[in-house]
Design a protein around this motif. Structure first.
Motif, short mmCIF file in Angstrom:
data_model
loop_
_atom_site.label_atom_id
_atom_site.label_comp_id
_atom_site.label_asym_id
_atom_site.label_seq_id
_atom_site.Cartn_x
_atom_site.Cartn_y
_atom_site.Cartn_z
N PHE A 35 0.82 -1.21 0.00
CA PHE A 35 0.00 0.00 0.00
C PHE A 35 0.86 1.26 0.00
CE2 PHE A 35 -1.87 3.34 2.69
CZ PHE A 35 -2.84 3.78 1.81
N LEU A 36 1.90 1.29 0.83
CA LEU A 36 2.73 2.49 0.88
C LEU A 36 3.44 2.75 -0.44
CD1 LEU A 36 4.33 2.65 4.43
CD2 LEU A 36 2.57 4.10 3.44
N TRP A 37 3.92 1.70 -1.10
CA TRP A 37 4.57 1.92 -2.40
C TRP A 37 3.56 2.37 -3.45
CZ3 TRP A 37 9.16 3.30 -2.98
CH2 TRP A 37 10.18 2.82 -2.16
N ALA A 38 2.35 1.84 -3.40
CA ALA A 38 1.32 2.30 -4.33
C ALA A 38 0.98 3.78 -4.06
CB ALA A 38 0.07 1.44 -4.20
N LEU A 39 0.90 4.14 -2.79
CA LEU A 39 0.60 5.52 -2.44
C LEU A 39 1.73 6.46 -2.85
CD1 LEU A 39 -1.36 7.45 -0.91
CD2 LEU A 39 0.01 7.00 1.13
N LEU A 79 -6.05 5.47 -1.82
CA LEU A 79 -6.77 5.32 -0.56
C LEU A 79 -8.05 4.51 -0.72
CD1 LEU A 79 -6.35 8.79 1.17
CD2 LEU A 79 -5.17 6.65 1.67
N THR A 80 -8.53 4.37 -1.94
CA THR A 80 -9.73 3.57 -2.16
C THR A 80 -9.37 2.26 -2.86
OG1 THR A 80 -10.15 4.81 -4.20
CG2 THR A 80 -11.27 5.56 -2.23
N GLY A 81 -9.06 2.33 -4.12
CA GLY A 81 -8.74 1.12 -4.88
C GLY A 81 -7.42 0.49 -4.48
N GLY A 82 -6.45 1.31 -4.11
CA GLY A 82 -5.15 0.79 -3.72
C GLY A 82 -5.20 -0.03 -2.45
N VAL A 83 -6.06 0.36 -1.52
CA VAL A 83 -6.22 -0.40 -0.29
C VAL A 83 -6.77 -1.79 -0.59
CG1 VAL A 83 -7.57 -0.53 1.84
CG2 VAL A 83 -6.47 1.60 1.20
N ILE A 84 -7.75 -1.84 -1.47
CA ILE A 84 -8.41 -3.11 -1.79
C ILE A 84 -7.47 -4.02 -2.57
CG2 ILE A 84 -10.31 -4.15 -3.09
CD1 ILE A 84 -11.89 -1.53 -2.43
N THR A 85 -6.80 -3.49 -3.60
CA THR A 85 -5.92 -4.35 -4.39
C THR A 85 -4.69 -4.79 -3.60
OG1 THR A 85 -4.90 -2.38 -5.36
CG2 THR A 85 -6.67 -3.44 -6.63
N SER A 86 -4.19 -3.92 -2.74
CA SER A 86 -3.06 -4.31 -1.89
C SER A 86 -3.47 -5.43 -0.93
CB SER A 86 -2.53 -3.12 -1.10
OG SER A 86 -2.05 -2.13 -1.96
N ALA A 90 -1.84 -9.15 -0.83
CA ALA A 90 -1.31 -9.66 0.43
C ALA A 90 -2.08 -10.90 0.88
CB ALA A 90 -1.37 -8.58 1.50
N GLY A 91 -3.38 -10.90 0.67
CA GLY A 91 -4.18 -12.08 1.01
C GLY A 91 -3.80 -13.30 0.20
N GLY A 109 3.46 -2.52 -5.67
CA GLY A 109 2.95 -1.15 -5.47
C GLY A 109 3.13 -0.28 -6.69
N ILE A 110 4.31 -0.35 -7.30
CA ILE A 110 4.58 0.43 -8.52
C ILE A 110 3.70 -0.04 -9.66
CG2 ILE A 110 6.36 1.02 -10.22
CD1 ILE A 110 6.85 2.36 -7.56
N SER A 111 3.50 -1.35 -9.76
CA SER A 111 2.69 -1.87 -10.87
C SER A 111 1.23 -1.44 -10.74
CB SER A 111 2.80 -3.39 -10.95
OG SER A 111 2.24 -3.99 -9.80
N GLN A 112 0.73 -1.25 -9.54
CA GLN A 112 -0.63 -0.75 -9.38
C GLN A 112 -0.75 0.66 -9.98
OE1 GLN A 112 -2.38 -1.02 -5.47
NE2 GLN A 112 -1.24 -2.90 -5.05
#
Length: 128
Positions: A35-39, A79-86, A90-91, A109-112
């Motif tokens: 999530f942090l890398w996506a953010l 904060l919306t889609g990134g949380v869900i895909t991350s 991880a799941g 994260g970068i690929s998102q």
């Protein structure tokens, strides 16, 4: 380490350095790193896009405010889609008992962000 002793402060330092070679095992630890890398990457890309938009549209009466919307989407999107895909990534790793290296979290994260940019450009071109 089963992920129950997850400390965001320690993880934040590990996320930035990328020199930690210990695998990420817990769900929360994996999710937080991805999530942090996506953010971070989304904010970086959207700041660049906002600066370009502001420079190109600075004399336009209404167009100069587009850069503010671009910057807002740079934060709201992860904060919306990134949380869900991350969480989904991880799941998957946690459910499969894979150990994620911090570099893999960086790549996810970068690929998102790259996928969001590609989809955004493809939508713009289809409207022309």
């Amino acid at each position: 380490m089963d992920g129950s002793d997850f400390k965001p402060k320690d993880s934040f330092e590990n996320v930035i350095s990328l020199t930690n070679h210990e695998p990420l095992i817990g769900f929360a630890e994996m999710w937080y790193n991805i999530f942090l890398w996506a953010l971070f990457s989304s904010i970086f890309v959207h700041v660049l896009a906002g600066l370009i938009a502001f420079c190109r549209l600075r004399k336009h009466k209404i167009g100069r405010w587009i850069s503010v919307l671009i910057l807002a989407m740079g934060v709201l999107s992860p904060l919306t889609g990134g949380v869900i895909t991350s969480a989904a990534i991880a799941g998957f790793y946690r459910g499969s008992d894979f150990q994620m290296k911090p570099f893999y979290a960086f790549c996810w994260g970068i690929s998102q962000t790259v996928i969001v940019v590609v989809v955004s450009f493809s939508r713009i071109l289809s409207t022309l």
